[in-house]
Design an enzyme around this catalytic site. Structure first.
Site, PDB file in Angstrom:
ATOM      1  CE  LYS A   6      55.967 -34.529  64.934  1.00 37.69           C
ATOM      2  NZ  LYS A   6      54.885 -35.507  65.048  1.00 37.69           N
ATOM      3  CG  HIS A  62      54.649 -48.494  75.007  1.00 35.59           C
ATOM      4  ND1 HIS A  62      55.404 -48.589  73.861  1.00 35.59           N
ATOM      5  CD2 HIS A  62      55.473 -47.973  75.940  1.00 35.59           C
ATOM      6  CE1 HIS A  62      56.621 -48.141  74.105  1.00 35.59           C
ATOM      7  NE2 HIS A  62      56.688 -47.765  75.358  1.00 35.59           N
TER       8      HIS A  62
END
Length: 142
Positions: free
Chosen positions: A65, A113
């Site tokens: 991206k 995470h």
């Protein structure tokens, strides 16, 4: 954007379980991960293996991206290798078409995470040595 700022930014978020069935398929591993990443994942067990692979996948998506590309737009994710630097931070190594697309820029990533969610952000910028020096003086533009 000015020459001393970021050139591109990418963000990706996914649930670890989104890759459950895919990481059992050899073709997916070979397409998405560099050989070193596959080797590292094989040393991990159970949930940690999936966490590692999901984090790398999110980082690769974020890098794509930042480069202005999608998943199937000419850069195989395996050509974006996410390694661990000496200080433990993720380090991006671009190869083949990924290196060509970066055109001398550097890429940094951060991976996080939390529970079953993985997120990564990538920043594409000029290498430090190529950035103009800002001595604090204001420049005049006409």
């Amino acid at each position: 954007m000015t020459s001393d700022g970021p050139i591109g930014i990418g963000l990706d978020v996914l649930g670890r379980d989104e890759l459950d069935s895919l990481v059992t398929r050899g073709w997916f591993l070979r397409y998405c991960y560099a050989p070193e990443e596959i080797e590292q994942a094989q040393c991990l067990e159970g949930g940690r293996r999936l966490e590692y692979l999901a984090g790398r996948f999110a980082a690769k998506e974020a890098v794509l991206k930042a480069l202005g590309k999608g998943l199937f737009q000419g850069i195989a994710p395996r050509n974006i290798c996410i390694r661990r630097a000496a200080d433990g931070s993720p380090h991006v190594e671009l190869r083949a078409a990924a290196a060509d697309a970066a055109s001398q820029q550097s890429v940094r990533v951060s991976i996080t995470h939390k529970d079953s969610v993985v997120a990564a952000v990538a920043l594409l910028s000029q290498p430090e040595q190529q950035r103009p020096i800002n001595d604090g003086r204001r420049s005049e533009h006409t």
